[in-house]
Design a protein around this motif. Sequence first.
Motif, PDB file in Angstrom:
ATOM      1  N   LYS A  30      76.819  38.543  71.805  1.00  0.00           N
ATOM      2  CA  LYS A  30      75.642  38.050  71.088  1.00  0.00           C
ATOM      3  C   LYS A  30      75.479  38.767  69.757  1.00  0.00           C
ATOM      4  CE  LYS A  30      72.898  37.105  75.276  1.00  0.00           C
ATOM      5  NZ  LYS A  30      71.618  37.431  75.980  1.00  0.00           N
ATOM      6  N   ALA A  31      75.181  37.999  68.719  1.00  0.00           N
ATOM      7  CA  ALA A  31      74.733  38.612  67.472  1.00  0.00           C
ATOM      8  C   ALA A  31      73.341  39.172  67.714  1.00  0.00           C
ATOM      9  CB  ALA A  31      74.703  37.575  66.356  1.00  0.00           C
ATOM     10  N   ALA A  32      73.103  40.418  67.306  1.00  0.00           N
ATOM     11  CA  ALA A  32      71.822  41.055  67.602  1.00  0.00           C
ATOM     12  C   ALA A  32      70.671  40.376  66.888  1.00  0.00           C
ATOM     13  CB  ALA A  32      71.875  42.537  67.222  1.00  0.00           C
ATOM     14  N   ARG A  33      70.935  39.791  65.727  1.00  0.00           N
ATOM     15  CA  ARG A  33      69.877  39.133  64.956  1.00  0.00           C
ATOM     16  C   ARG A  33      70.291  37.719  64.559  1.00  0.00           C
ATOM     17  NH1 ARG A  33      65.519  41.785  62.159  1.00  0.00           N
ATOM     18  NH2 ARG A  33      65.304  43.971  62.783  1.00  0.00           N
ATOM     19  N   GLY A  34      69.280  36.863  64.424  1.00  0.00           N
ATOM     20  CA  GLY A  34      69.474  35.557  63.804  1.00  0.00           C
ATOM     21  C   GLY A  34      69.791  34.406  64.735  1.00  0.00           C
ATOM     22  N   GLY A  35      70.092  34.645  66.004  1.00  0.00           N
ATOM     23  CA  GLY A  35      70.457  33.545  66.890  1.00  0.00           C
ATOM     24  C   GLY A  35      69.251  32.918  67.570  1.00  0.00           C
ATOM     25  N   TYR A  36      69.368  31.622  67.890  1.00  0.00           N
ATOM     26  CA  TYR A  36      68.368  30.921  68.697  1.00  0.00           C
ATOM     27  C   TYR A  36      68.987  29.632  69.200  1.00  0.00           C
ATOM     28  CZ  TYR A  36      67.641  27.838  64.672  1.00  0.00           C
ATOM     29  OH  TYR A  36      67.827  26.948  63.643  1.00  0.00           O
ATOM     30  N   GLY A  72      70.956  29.008  71.563  1.00  0.00           N
ATOM     31  CA  GLY A  72      72.382  29.112  71.841  1.00  0.00           C
ATOM     32  C   GLY A  72      73.218  29.548  70.656  1.00  0.00           C
ATOM     33  N   ARG A  73      72.648  29.520  69.437  1.00  0.00           N
ATOM     34  CA  ARG A  73      73.401  29.983  68.269  1.00  0.00           C
ATOM     35  C   ARG A  73      73.486  31.505  68.305  1.00  0.00           C
ATOM     36  NH1 ARG A  73      69.934  25.921  66.693  1.00  0.00           N
ATOM     37  NH2 ARG A  73      70.873  24.101  65.701  1.00  0.00           N
ATOM     38  N   GLY A  74      74.614  32.029  67.823  1.00  0.00           N
ATOM     39  CA  GLY A  74      74.793  33.467  67.823  1.00  0.00           C
ATOM     40  C   GLY A  74      75.157  34.030  69.181  1.00  0.00           C
ATOM     41  N   VAL A  75      75.489  33.149  70.133  1.00  0.00           N
ATOM     42  CA  VAL A  75      75.906  33.571  71.471  1.00  0.00           C
ATOM     43  C   VAL A  75      77.242  32.911  71.780  1.00  0.00           C
ATOM     44  CG1 VAL A  75      75.355  33.594  73.935  1.00  0.00           C
ATOM     45  CG2 VAL A  75      73.520  33.803  72.249  1.00  0.00           C
ATOM     46  N   ARG A  76      78.262  33.729  72.090  1.00  0.00           N
ATOM     47  CA  ARG A  76      79.587  33.171  72.390  1.00  0.00           C
ATOM     48  C   ARG A  76      80.129  33.781  73.674  1.00  0.00           C
ATOM     49  NH1 ARG A  76      83.061  33.449  66.951  1.00  0.00           N
ATOM     50  NH2 ARG A  76      84.558  32.418  68.334  1.00  0.00           N
ATOM     51  N   LEU A  77      80.906  32.985  74.387  1.00  0.00           N
ATOM     52  CA  LEU A  77      81.511  33.427  75.640  1.00  0.00           C
ATOM     53  C   LEU A  77      82.956  33.815  75.359  1.00  0.00           C
ATOM     54  CD1 LEU A  77      80.550  33.660  78.584  1.00  0.00           C
ATOM     55  CD2 LEU A  77      81.641  31.450  79.021  1.00  0.00           C
ATOM     56  N   ALA A  78      83.289  35.064  75.645  1.00  0.00           N
ATOM     57  CA  ALA A  78      84.654  35.566  75.423  1.00  0.00           C
ATOM     58  C   ALA A  78      85.429  35.512  76.730  1.00  0.00           C
ATOM     59  CB  ALA A  78      84.606  36.991  74.895  1.00  0.00           C
ATOM     60  N   ARG A  79      86.598  34.907  76.689  1.00  0.00           N
ATOM     61  CA  ARG A  79      87.375  34.705  77.927  1.00  0.00           C
ATOM     62  C   ARG A  79      87.991  36.002  78.448  1.00  0.00           C
ATOM     63  NH1 ARG A  79      89.877  32.504  73.591  1.00  0.00           N
ATOM     64  NH2 ARG A  79      91.921  33.369  73.016  1.00  0.00           N
ATOM     65  N   ASP A  80      88.224  36.969  77.542  1.00  0.00           N
ATOM     66  CA  ASP A  80      88.836  38.238  77.949  1.00  0.00           C
ATOM     67  C   ASP A  80      88.461  39.312  76.916  1.00  0.00           C
ATOM     68  OD1 ASP A  80      90.597  37.954  75.700  1.00  0.00           O
ATOM     69  OD2 ASP A  80      91.951  36.737  76.923  1.00  0.00           O
ATOM     70  N   PRO A  81      88.790  40.573  77.182  1.00  0.00           N
ATOM     71  CA  PRO A  81      88.416  41.644  76.240  1.00  0.00           C
ATOM     72  C   PRO A  81      88.963  41.442  74.828  1.00  0.00           C
ATOM     73  CG  PRO A  81      89.005  42.592  78.360  1.00  0.00           C
ATOM     74  CD  PRO A  81      89.336  41.128  78.446  1.00  0.00           C
ATOM     75  N   LEU A 104      77.184  43.097  73.805  1.00  0.00           N
ATOM     76  CA  LEU A 104      78.103  42.512  74.785  1.00  0.00           C
ATOM     77  C   LEU A 104      77.468  42.654  76.159  1.00  0.00           C
ATOM     78  CD1 LEU A 104      80.163  44.257  72.636  1.00  0.00           C
ATOM     79  CD2 LEU A 104      81.740  42.783  73.875  1.00  0.00           C
ATOM     80  N   GLU A 105      77.529  41.579  76.952  1.00  0.00           N
ATOM     81  CA  GLU A 105      76.888  41.586  78.264  1.00  0.00           C
ATOM     82  C   GLU A 105      77.809  40.997  79.318  1.00  0.00           C
ATOM     83  OE1 GLU A 105      72.237  40.960  76.880  1.00  0.00           O
ATOM     84  OE2 GLU A 105      73.261  39.394  78.006  1.00  0.00           O
ATOM     85  N   VAL A 161      59.857  43.440  66.295  1.00  0.00           N
ATOM     86  CA  VAL A 161      61.273  43.782  66.150  1.00  0.00           C
ATOM     87  C   VAL A 161      62.021  43.622  67.472  1.00  0.00           C
ATOM     88  CG1 VAL A 161      60.983  46.266  66.605  1.00  0.00           C
ATOM     89  CG2 VAL A 161      62.864  45.476  65.152  1.00  0.00           C
ATOM     90  N   HIS A 162      61.330  43.737  68.596  1.00  0.00           N
ATOM     91  CA  HIS A 162      61.994  43.582  69.893  1.00  0.00           C
ATOM     92  C   HIS A 162      62.328  42.133  70.205  1.00  0.00           C
ATOM     93  CE1 HIS A 162      59.797  47.444  70.183  1.00  0.00           C
ATOM     94  NE2 HIS A 162      60.912  47.834  70.766  1.00  0.00           N
ATOM     95  N   ALA A 163      61.715  41.203  69.494  1.00  0.00           N
ATOM     96  CA  ALA A 163      62.095  39.797  69.611  1.00  0.00           C
ATOM     97  C   ALA A 163      63.065  39.390  68.508  1.00  0.00           C
ATOM     98  CB  ALA A 163      60.847  38.902  69.561  1.00  0.00           C
ATOM     99  N   GLN A 164      63.194  40.228  67.485  1.00  0.00           N
ATOM    100  CA  GLN A 164      64.081  39.928  66.360  1.00  0.00           C
ATOM    101  C   GLN A 164      65.487  40.465  66.565  1.00  0.00           C
ATOM    102  OE1 GLN A 164      61.642  41.922  63.390  1.00  0.00           O
ATOM    103  NE2 GLN A 164      61.121  39.961  62.455  1.00  0.00           N
ATOM    104  N   ASP A 165      65.577  41.597  67.247  1.00  0.00           N
ATOM    105  CA  ASP A 165      66.848  42.304  67.361  1.00  0.00           C
ATOM    106  C   ASP A 165      67.174  42.522  68.836  1.00  0.00           C
ATOM    107  OD1 ASP A 165      68.781  44.531  67.506  1.00  0.00           O
ATOM    108  OD2 ASP A 165      68.468  44.684  65.339  1.00  0.00           O
ATOM    109  N   LYS A 166      68.212  41.852  69.314  1.00  0.00           N
ATOM    110  CA  LYS A 166      68.561  41.921  70.740  1.00  0.00           C
ATOM    111  C   LYS A 166      69.013  43.318  71.164  1.00  0.00           C
ATOM    112  CE  LYS A 166      69.893  37.018  71.135  1.00  0.00           C
ATOM    113  NZ  LYS A 166      69.470  36.639  69.779  1.00  0.00           N
ATOM    114  N   LEU A 167      69.602  44.065  70.261  1.00  0.00           N
ATOM    115  CA  LEU A 167      70.046  45.409  70.609  1.00  0.00           C
ATOM    116  C   LEU A 167      68.850  46.356  70.737  1.00  0.00           C
ATOM    117  CD1 LEU A 167      72.255  47.353  71.277  1.00  0.00           C
ATOM    118  CD2 LEU A 167      72.767  47.592  68.831  1.00  0.00           C
TER     119      LEU A 167
END
Length: 408
Positions: free
Chosen positions: A152-158, A160-169, A188-189, A104-110
């Motif tokens: 990042k989406a906590a589940r399902g990404g690989y 680069g999928r499920g990871v997006r860069l937000a320019r501002d809050p 969020l990181e 589960v620690h590799a499945q769920d980033k949170l």
Amino acid sequence: MMAVPSTRAPVVAMVGGGQLARMTHQAAIALGQSLRVLATAADEPAAQVTPDVVIGSHADVDDLRRVAAGADVLTFDHEHVPTELLEKLVAEGVNVAPPPQALVHAQDKLVMRRKLDALGAAVPRYLGLDSLDRLDELDAFARHVEPPLVVKAARGGYDGRGVRLARDPADAWEIARSYLADGVSVVLEEKVELRRELAALVARSPFGQGAAWPVVETVQDDGICVLVIAPAPELPQGVAAAAQQLALRLAAELGVVGLLAVELFETTDGELLVNELAMRPHNSGHWSMDGSRTSQFEQHLRAVLDYPLGTTDAIAPVTVMANVLGAAQPPEMTVDERLHHLYARMPDARVHLYGKGERPGRKVGHVNFLGDDAADLPTLRERAELAAHWLAHGQWADGWDPHEERRR
């Protein structure tokens, strides 16, 4: 009466029929075994080469039961099996490796971030959100972290999928809201100031034996690994040893059985932060097929079967692995013809193709080059990149012409 020893070879079942399962099957052959795989279709990479194939879905408990039936252990070439299904299998007596409470620690980033925090492992500053009601916490987090923010989406990404860069809050709020509205938790990181990315790959057996490969540098392009250098150049010995010890400690603390890849950020300040975990053979370990005394695929089998683990020493001062990624327009030249030309120019290339159809950006193979001296790295890297480009595009990126070469 004297017991008659069994002549039956162990049966390892692997969920997923991709290239990782294919290469694990290749390692199984040398051990007198044949990997059983759960594939979604008969033309998947592993299903093409192993005689023991179950066609089905990793999200169907009955299909999982079918592939696990009579197997000594059930393991994975991807992490997407629902945790609750694996817990059912364990309750029914199936030996699952790694066990669901580790996987589960590799499945769920949170879940992973919170556990790493609890274990004192350094991670980027983050905020976990698991409901729309908590979105207002984003503003407070953003006040302490300069944009851009990584969402990042906590589940399902690989890859680069499920990871997006937000320019501002405000952008981060919209991205997070869209994931949460779909029932997916969010991490969020801060965007880390990177020097480079590293990976520490280790194995752990049920007996508790551990083994670590040299720490490697991974080169990413748009979230996809394109190059691996083993060992990571100019990495101080103490830092490399600390990364290996961290990975071995995490494997033990989490109860991993099999492989654990710890993806790391090396910051511009020289700090190492854990980015991701994977509990299966990993792209960062493909170099080991030719550059290590024990490949990651053989080691994974040894680990899940509780065999003594193999030595992980590098057999060359430097190995470079380049992924072959499908071209935007697949070349007219056949793969067979491309191999012919590649070997004519680079007879020392170690090619591993996956039997996949070529699509833009798809990982269809990799190529390894071994160097006799670490000083050879720039040339070795150039050759690996040239070879991978040629195999993908059917064109030499440096304009090399074999006919011109012969005239010289």
